[in-house]
Design a protein around this motif. Structure first.
Motif, PDB file in Angstrom:
ATOM      1  N   ASN A 230       0.825  -1.214   0.000  1.00  0.00           N
ATOM      2  CA  ASN A 230       0.000   0.000   0.000  1.00  0.00           C
ATOM      3  C   ASN A 230       0.858   1.262   0.000  1.00  0.00           C
ATOM      4  OD1 ASN A 230      -2.382  -1.467   0.013  1.00  0.00           O
ATOM      5  ND2 ASN A 230      -2.436  -1.591   2.252  1.00  0.00           N
ATOM      6  N   GLY A 231       1.960   1.232  -0.712  1.00  0.00           N
ATOM      7  CA  GLY A 231       2.809   2.415  -0.849  1.00  0.00           C
ATOM      8  C   GLY A 231       3.854   2.569   0.244  1.00  0.00           C
ATOM      9  N   ASN A 232       3.750   1.781   1.329  1.00  0.00           N
ATOM     10  CA  ASN A 232       4.762   1.831   2.397  1.00  0.00           C
ATOM     11  C   ASN A 232       5.863   0.824   2.114  1.00  0.00           C
ATOM     12  OD1 ASN A 232       3.528   3.731   4.107  1.00  0.00           O
ATOM     13  ND2 ASN A 232       2.185   2.158   4.970  1.00  0.00           N
ATOM     14  N   SER A 233       7.106   1.206   2.358  1.00  0.00           N
ATOM     15  CA  SER A 233       8.192   0.257   2.119  1.00  0.00           C
ATOM     16  C   SER A 233       8.698  -0.319   3.433  1.00  0.00           C
ATOM     17  CB  SER A 233       9.338   0.937   1.380  1.00  0.00           C
ATOM     18  OG  SER A 233       9.884   1.971   2.162  1.00  0.00           O
ATOM     19  N   ILE A 234       8.958  -1.617   3.410  1.00  0.00           N
ATOM     20  CA  ILE A 234       9.511  -2.320   4.567  1.00  0.00           C
ATOM     21  C   ILE A 234      10.793  -3.003   4.091  1.00  0.00           C
ATOM     22  CG2 ILE A 234       9.074  -4.081   6.347  1.00  0.00           C
ATOM     23  CD1 ILE A 234       6.097  -2.797   4.569  1.00  0.00           C
ATOM     24  N   CYS A 235      11.882  -2.775   4.829  1.00  0.00           N
ATOM     25  CA  CYS A 235      13.197  -3.261   4.408  1.00  0.00           C
ATOM     26  C   CYS A 235      13.790  -4.198   5.456  1.00  0.00           C
ATOM     27  CB  CYS A 235      14.150  -2.092   4.209  1.00  0.00           C
ATOM     28  SG  CYS A 235      13.491  -0.815   3.143  1.00  0.00           S
ATOM     29  N   GLU A 236      14.793  -4.934   5.053  1.00  0.00           N
ATOM     30  CA  GLU A 236      15.539  -5.894   5.872  1.00  0.00           C
ATOM     31  C   GLU A 236      14.739  -7.198   6.000  1.00  0.00           C
ATOM     32  OE1 GLU A 236      18.936  -5.307   7.405  1.00  0.00           O
ATOM     33  OE2 GLU A 236      18.587  -4.073   5.648  1.00  0.00           O
ATOM     34  N   SER A 237      15.395  -8.246   5.529  1.00  0.00           N
ATOM     35  CA  SER A 237      14.747  -9.545   5.354  1.00  0.00           C
ATOM     36  C   SER A 237      13.916 -10.048   6.551  1.00  0.00           C
ATOM     37  CB  SER A 237      15.837 -10.545   4.982  1.00  0.00           C
ATOM     38  OG  SER A 237      15.347 -11.826   4.964  1.00  0.00           O
ATOM     39  N   LEU A 238      14.496 -10.098   7.754  1.00  0.00           N
ATOM     40  CA  LEU A 238      13.749 -10.651   8.891  1.00  0.00           C
ATOM     41  C   LEU A 238      12.616  -9.728   9.328  1.00  0.00           C
ATOM     42  CD1 LEU A 238      16.567 -12.209  11.146  1.00  0.00           C
ATOM     43  CD2 LEU A 238      15.064 -13.380   9.541  1.00  0.00           C
ATOM     44  N   ILE A 239      12.836  -8.420   9.164  1.00  0.00           N
ATOM     45  CA  ILE A 239      11.802  -7.451   9.537  1.00  0.00           C
ATOM     46  C   ILE A 239      10.613  -7.541   8.573  1.00  0.00           C
ATOM     47  CG2 ILE A 239      11.330  -4.954   9.681  1.00  0.00           C
ATOM     48  CD1 ILE A 239      14.171  -4.745  10.980  1.00  0.00           C
ATOM     49  N   ILE A 240      10.914  -7.798   7.305  1.00  0.00           N
ATOM     50  CA  ILE A 240       9.833  -8.005   6.331  1.00  0.00           C
ATOM     51  C   ILE A 240       9.018  -9.249   6.707  1.00  0.00           C
ATOM     52  CG2 ILE A 240       9.264  -8.467   3.911  1.00  0.00           C
ATOM     53  CD1 ILE A 240      11.812  -6.945   3.114  1.00  0.00           C
ATOM     54  N   LEU A 241       9.719 -10.317   7.101  1.00  0.00           N
ATOM     55  CA  LEU A 241       9.014 -11.549   7.500  1.00  0.00           C
ATOM     56  C   LEU A 241       8.057 -11.290   8.658  1.00  0.00           C
ATOM     57  CD1 LEU A 241      11.310 -14.705   7.631  1.00  0.00           C
ATOM     58  CD2 LEU A 241       9.625 -14.057   5.915  1.00  0.00           C
ATOM     59  N   GLU A 242       8.538 -10.553   9.659  1.00  0.00           N
ATOM     60  CA  GLU A 242       7.703 -10.229  10.817  1.00  0.00           C
ATOM     61  C   GLU A 242       6.486  -9.427  10.382  1.00  0.00           C
ATOM     62  OE1 GLU A 242      10.881  -9.120  14.183  1.00  0.00           O
ATOM     63  OE2 GLU A 242       8.791  -9.079  14.839  1.00  0.00           O
ATOM     64  N   TYR A 243       6.721  -8.469   9.489  1.00  0.00           N
ATOM     65  CA  TYR A 243       5.629  -7.627   8.994  1.00  0.00           C
ATOM     66  C   TYR A 243       4.586  -8.478   8.277  1.00  0.00           C
ATOM     67  CZ  TYR A 243       3.141  -4.049   6.325  1.00  0.00           C
ATOM     68  OH  TYR A 243       2.167  -3.251   5.776  1.00  0.00           O
ATOM     69  N   ILE A 244       5.054  -9.321   7.367  1.00  0.00           N
ATOM     70  CA  ILE A 244       4.131 -10.190   6.616  1.00  0.00           C
ATOM     71  C   ILE A 244       3.298 -11.015   7.596  1.00  0.00           C
ATOM     72  CG2 ILE A 244       4.045 -12.244   5.118  1.00  0.00           C
ATOM     73  CD1 ILE A 244       6.486 -11.130   3.606  1.00  0.00           C
ATOM     74  N   ASP A 245       3.964 -11.546   8.631  1.00  0.00           N
ATOM     75  CA  ASP A 245       3.247 -12.395   9.578  1.00  0.00           C
ATOM     76  C   ASP A 245       2.223 -11.617  10.392  1.00  0.00           C
ATOM     77  OD1 ASP A 245       2.909 -15.054  10.538  1.00  0.00           O
ATOM     78  OD2 ASP A 245       3.724 -14.383  12.453  1.00  0.00           O
ATOM     79  N   GLN A 246       2.539 -10.358  10.672  1.00  0.00           N
ATOM     80  CA  GLN A 246       1.602  -9.555  11.461  1.00  0.00           C
ATOM     81  C   GLN A 246       0.383  -9.141  10.643  1.00  0.00           C
ATOM     82  OE1 GLN A 246       3.440  -6.270  13.560  1.00  0.00           O
ATOM     83  NE2 GLN A 246       3.159  -7.609  15.317  1.00  0.00           N
ATOM     84  N   VAL A 247       0.625  -8.727   9.396  1.00  0.00           N
ATOM     85  CA  VAL A 247      -0.478  -8.218   8.570  1.00  0.00           C
ATOM     86  C   VAL A 247      -1.386  -9.357   8.108  1.00  0.00           C
ATOM     87  CG1 VAL A 247      -1.052  -7.017   6.430  1.00  0.00           C
ATOM     88  CG2 VAL A 247       0.841  -6.198   7.853  1.00  0.00           C
ATOM     89  N   TRP A 248      -0.787 -10.461   7.699  1.00  0.00           N
ATOM     90  CA  TRP A 248      -1.576 -11.604   7.233  1.00  0.00           C
ATOM     91  C   TRP A 248      -1.401 -12.752   8.232  1.00  0.00           C
ATOM     92  CZ3 TRP A 248       1.584  -8.785   3.795  1.00  0.00           C
ATOM     93  CH2 TRP A 248       0.881  -7.986   2.878  1.00  0.00           C
ATOM     94  N   HIS A 249      -1.926 -12.553   9.402  1.00  0.00           N
ATOM     95  CA  HIS A 249      -1.630 -13.460  10.502  1.00  0.00           C
ATOM     96  C   HIS A 249      -2.427 -14.761  10.458  1.00  0.00           C
ATOM     97  CE1 HIS A 249      -1.646 -15.049  14.635  1.00  0.00           C
ATOM     98  NE2 HIS A 249      -0.363 -14.787  14.502  1.00  0.00           N
ATOM     99  N   ASP A 250      -3.661 -14.674   9.969  1.00  0.00           N
ATOM    100  CA  ASP A 250      -4.558 -15.820  10.108  1.00  0.00           C
ATOM    101  C   ASP A 250      -4.080 -17.068   9.380  1.00  0.00           C
ATOM    102  OD1 ASP A 250      -6.053 -14.261  11.670  1.00  0.00           O
ATOM    103  OD2 ASP A 250      -7.539 -13.707  10.136  1.00  0.00           O
ATOM    104  N   LYS A 251      -3.581 -16.886   8.177  1.00  0.00           N
ATOM    105  CA  LYS A 251      -3.151 -18.065   7.420  1.00  0.00           C
ATOM    106  C   LYS A 251      -1.669 -18.346   7.674  1.00  0.00           C
ATOM    107  CE  LYS A 251      -3.351 -20.386   3.020  1.00  0.00           C
ATOM    108  NZ  LYS A 251      -3.498 -20.282   1.589  1.00  0.00           N
ATOM    109  N   TYR A 252      -1.392 -19.542   8.126  1.00  0.00           N
ATOM    110  CA  TYR A 252      -0.027 -20.009   8.336  1.00  0.00           C
ATOM    111  C   TYR A 252       0.815 -19.047   9.191  1.00  0.00           C
ATOM    112  CZ  TYR A 252       3.226 -23.686   7.110  1.00  0.00           C
ATOM    113  OH  TYR A 252       4.034 -24.788   7.162  1.00  0.00           O
ATOM    114  N   PRO A 253       0.456 -18.895  10.463  1.00  0.00           N
ATOM    115  CA  PRO A 253       1.264 -18.018  11.333  1.00  0.00           C
ATOM    116  C   PRO A 253       2.706 -18.536  11.449  1.00  0.00           C
ATOM    117  CG  PRO A 253      -0.451 -19.156  12.605  1.00  0.00           C
ATOM    118  CD  PRO A 253      -0.701 -19.462  11.164  1.00  0.00           C
ATOM    119  N   LEU A 254       3.657 -17.615  11.366  1.00  0.00           N
ATOM    120  CA  LEU A 254       5.073 -17.998  11.383  1.00  0.00           C
ATOM    121  C   LEU A 254       5.674 -17.948  12.786  1.00  0.00           C
ATOM    122  CD1 LEU A 254       6.235 -16.044   8.201  1.00  0.00           C
ATOM    123  CD2 LEU A 254       5.725 -18.485   8.385  1.00  0.00           C
TER     124      LEU A 254
END
Lengths: 211, 211
Positions: free
Chosen positions: B63-87
């Motif tokens: 949505n136009g926001n940038s998220i950088c650094e591999s592990l931080i991106i993973l955390e972000y993905i998991d937080q935003v799309w938490h319901d399916k396959y929580p990491l």
């Protein structure tokens, strides 16, 4: 959360710039804990057991579980004792940005700082310039906010508090930020006195045969 | 959470071992996204804008926001799309342990790996031994679990998937884990083919005048 504040032990070493982060977080949240001072030249069996992988401070022991690595301990503290003085913003994007800047501080300041202290001649000059650039980048991120966390201290503020710097000319906003931080009792009480740090460095140099 | 899967762009580079983590996470969670391939020798304006601090891949734009650094991106993905396959596990202590091991992988494997590839003679031998010790430590943490995350892939599995290794003799459990991971379609489809990696390395050597 239903977690109590009992059974919290911090394996610490008073001059540690990483330990300050934990001390401030625990103070801000009003968590009672036992600080056990480690002798880095003769580590306790408890430390070696509780951080069997890295065998170093800092370690937070909570209800018998050990949590290691400074930023990971901060996240843990914030999750378990979330209600009082939250350190992270709740929105995933804002949270990711806090994580990004704390990671930037850990990756950049310490490695470049080492080059400044241990380098010589041209290498040292180059490292000094890099160091100033890092702080300028951080100053840009701070902008006109009171703290990196906004109106209150947050994860990035705690990550950076540990860094002592004299960069008034280049980064006046950042120096003003450091002064604001020091006016918060939980911060100033958690930091060792500069005189003690100086005495410790002299003692260390002596021990290592450098003075 | 109410977040949609539209407007997700990954600035990637197909041989990147860090990019694999994001690709696998997005695949596991079934998130549609646009992968834009970057040329590391001629970075796009978008990349330089979206990661103005480090100026490197990987960058997730949501949505136009940038998220950088591999592990931080993973955390972000998991937080935003938490319901399916929580990491991440939901308990703070288990979560801190996942963070600890992912941090261990990032800190140890790449720096030691570099010493193995670039070192010579005794230094290289020493680095090789260190490398094996790191994997043995990870094998100890895996123990008899199917994945580091338990019955499903988790944060640590994704952090480690990127590491290619041939350590069958020393760490049989870890090699068996890697094979299990490859049987998951979201993983195998997200990894570049070894032949392509080999061709890329040859091309890179040629470009750099090393072959």
């Amino acid at each position: 959360m239903g977690e109590g504040t009992k059974n919290v032990v911090l394996l610490d070493f008073w001059p540690s710039s990483f330990g300050m982060r934990q001390r401030i977080a625990l103070a801000l949240k009003g968590i009672e804990y036992e600080a056990r001072e480690e002798n880095l030249f003769d580590k306790s069996t408890l430390l070696l057991e509780m951080n069997s992988v890295h065998k170093k401070i800092l370690v937070l022991i909570h209800n018998g579980n050990s949590i290691c690595e400074s930023l990971i301990i901060l996240e843990y503290i914030d999750q378990v004792w979330h209600d009082k003085y939250p350190l992270f913003p709740s929105h995933p994007y804002e949270r990711s940005q806090a994580g990004f800047w704390a990671d930037y501080i850990d990756k950049k300041i310490y490695s470049t700082g080492r080059k400044v202290w241990s380098g010589k001649g041209e290498d040292q000059e180059k490292a000094k310039k890099e160091f100033i650039e890092i702080f300028k980048t951080l100053e840009g991120e701070l902008g006109d906010k009171t703290y990196f966390g906004g109106d209150n201290l947050g994860f990035v503020d705690l990550a950076l508090t540990c860094a002592n710097f004299s960069i008034e000319a280049e980064c006046p906003k950042l120096v003003a930020w450091a002064k604001r931080c020091m006016q918060i009792e939980s911060v100033s009480n958690s930091l060792p006195h500069p005189h003690n740090i100086y005495a410790y460095v002299l003692e260390l140099k002596h021990k290592l045969g450098l003075a």
